[in-house]
Design a protein around this motif. Structure first.
Motif, short mmCIF file in Angstrom:
data_model
loop_
_atom_site.label_atom_id
_atom_site.label_comp_id
_atom_site.label_asym_id
_atom_site.label_seq_id
_atom_site.Cartn_x
_atom_site.Cartn_y
_atom_site.Cartn_z
N MET A 30 0.84 -1.19 0.00
CA MET A 30 0.00 0.00 0.00
C MET A 30 0.88 1.25 0.00
SD MET A 30 -3.08 -1.29 0.22
CE MET A 30 -4.16 -0.05 0.85
N LEU A 31 0.36 2.31 -0.62
CA LEU A 31 1.02 3.62 -0.64
C LEU A 31 0.05 4.66 -0.12
CD1 LEU A 31 2.46 3.52 -4.28
CD2 LEU A 31 3.75 3.12 -2.18
N ASN A 32 0.60 5.69 0.51
CA ASN A 32 -0.28 6.80 0.85
C ASN A 32 -0.42 7.69 -0.38
OD1 ASN A 32 1.88 8.65 0.78
ND2 ASN A 32 2.33 8.34 2.94
N ARG A 36 2.04 7.81 -3.77
CA ARG A 36 1.45 7.44 -5.06
C ARG A 36 1.59 8.56 -6.08
NH1 ARG A 36 -3.00 8.74 -7.26
NH2 ARG A 36 -3.92 7.53 -8.92
N ASN A 37 1.32 9.80 -5.65
CA ASN A 37 1.45 10.94 -6.57
C ASN A 37 2.88 11.12 -7.03
OD1 ASN A 37 -1.26 11.49 -6.44
ND2 ASN A 37 -1.07 13.02 -4.83
N ALA A 38 3.84 10.94 -6.13
CA ALA A 38 5.25 11.08 -6.50
C ALA A 38 5.64 10.04 -7.54
CB ALA A 38 6.13 10.95 -5.26
N ILE A 39 5.20 8.82 -7.34
CA ILE A 39 5.51 7.74 -8.30
C ILE A 39 4.83 8.01 -9.64
CG2 ILE A 39 5.13 5.29 -8.81
CD1 ILE A 39 5.67 4.77 -5.82
N GLU A 40 3.58 8.41 -9.61
CA GLU A 40 2.86 8.69 -10.86
C GLU A 40 3.52 9.83 -11.63
OE1 GLU A 40 0.42 6.99 -12.31
OE2 GLU A 40 0.47 5.55 -10.66
N ARG A 41 3.97 10.89 -10.92
CA ARG A 41 4.68 11.99 -11.60
C ARG A 41 5.98 11.49 -12.24
NH1 ARG A 41 3.10 15.05 -7.09
NH2 ARG A 41 5.13 14.69 -6.11
N LEU A 43 6.72 8.40 -13.21
CA LEU A 43 6.40 7.54 -14.36
C LEU A 43 5.97 8.36 -15.57
CD1 LEU A 43 4.44 4.70 -12.50
CD2 LEU A 43 6.80 4.64 -13.30
N HIS A 44 5.17 9.39 -15.32
CA HIS A 44 4.71 10.24 -16.42
C HIS A 44 5.88 11.05 -17.01
CE1 HIS A 44 1.98 12.58 -18.84
NE2 HIS A 44 2.53 13.70 -18.36
N LYS A 45 6.72 11.61 -16.14
CA LYS A 45 7.85 12.45 -16.59
C LYS A 45 8.81 11.66 -17.47
CE LYS A 45 11.70 15.21 -14.85
NZ LYS A 45 12.36 15.74 -13.66
N TYR A 46 9.10 10.43 -17.09
CA TYR A 46 10.06 9.61 -17.84
C TYR A 46 9.39 8.64 -18.81
CZ TYR A 46 13.46 11.70 -14.79
OH TYR A 46 14.24 12.61 -14.13
N LYS A 47 8.08 8.84 -19.04
CA LYS A 47 7.31 8.07 -20.02
C LYS A 47 7.45 6.56 -19.81
CE LYS A 47 7.36 11.71 -23.37
NZ LYS A 47 8.41 12.62 -23.68
N ILE A 48 7.31 6.14 -18.56
CA ILE A 48 7.37 4.72 -18.21
C ILE A 48 5.95 4.19 -18.27
CG2 ILE A 48 7.94 3.07 -16.39
CD1 ILE A 48 10.04 5.20 -15.43
N THR A 49 5.73 3.21 -19.13
CA THR A 49 4.37 2.69 -19.30
C THR A 49 4.16 1.36 -18.58
OG1 THR A 49 5.05 1.65 -21.36
CG2 THR A 49 4.05 3.84 -21.52
N ASN A 50 5.23 0.63 -18.33
CA ASN A 50 5.10 -0.67 -17.68
C ASN A 50 5.47 -0.52 -16.19
OD1 ASN A 50 5.26 -3.31 -16.81
ND2 ASN A 50 6.19 -4.05 -18.70
N LYS A 51 4.47 -0.25 -15.36
CA LYS A 51 4.71 -0.02 -13.94
C LYS A 51 5.28 -1.26 -13.25
CE LYS A 51 0.95 3.22 -13.14
NZ LYS A 51 -0.25 3.45 -12.32
#
Length: 82
Positions: A30-32, A36-41, A43-51
């Motif tokens: 689980m993430l708070n 979660r927002n930090a990880i999503e940012r 992933l989006h910034k570095y265009k990572i599609t496969n989490k």
């Protein structure tokens, strides 16, 4: 997968390559909201599609690095520096 040896009719088990190894063990955590927002940012910034691949790569590279640092030696660090 099995492969026959030529001439002797023996079967040898073929080792699967790293990419072909089936993943059977699920890991859930689980993430708070802030994590979660930090990880999503990221992933989006570095265009990572496969989490899933990114989580595995990130976690295991950290574990392997620490395992390499903690590798047992004959002498401890202080004894080697003398």
């Amino acid at each position: 997968m099995k492969e026959k040896r030529s001439g002797k009719n023996r079967q040898q088990e073929k080792k699967l390559p790293e990419k072909g190894v089936k993943r059977e063990h699920r890991v859930v955590f689980m993430l708070n909201e802030m994590e979660r927002n930090a990880i999503e940012r990221h992933l989006h910034k570095y265009k990572i599609t496969n989490k899933s691949h990114w989580y595995r790569k990130t976690i295991l590279s950290h574990i392997w690095r620490i395992m390499e640092e903690d590798y047992p030696t004959l002498f401890n660090e202080n004894e080697m520096r003398r």
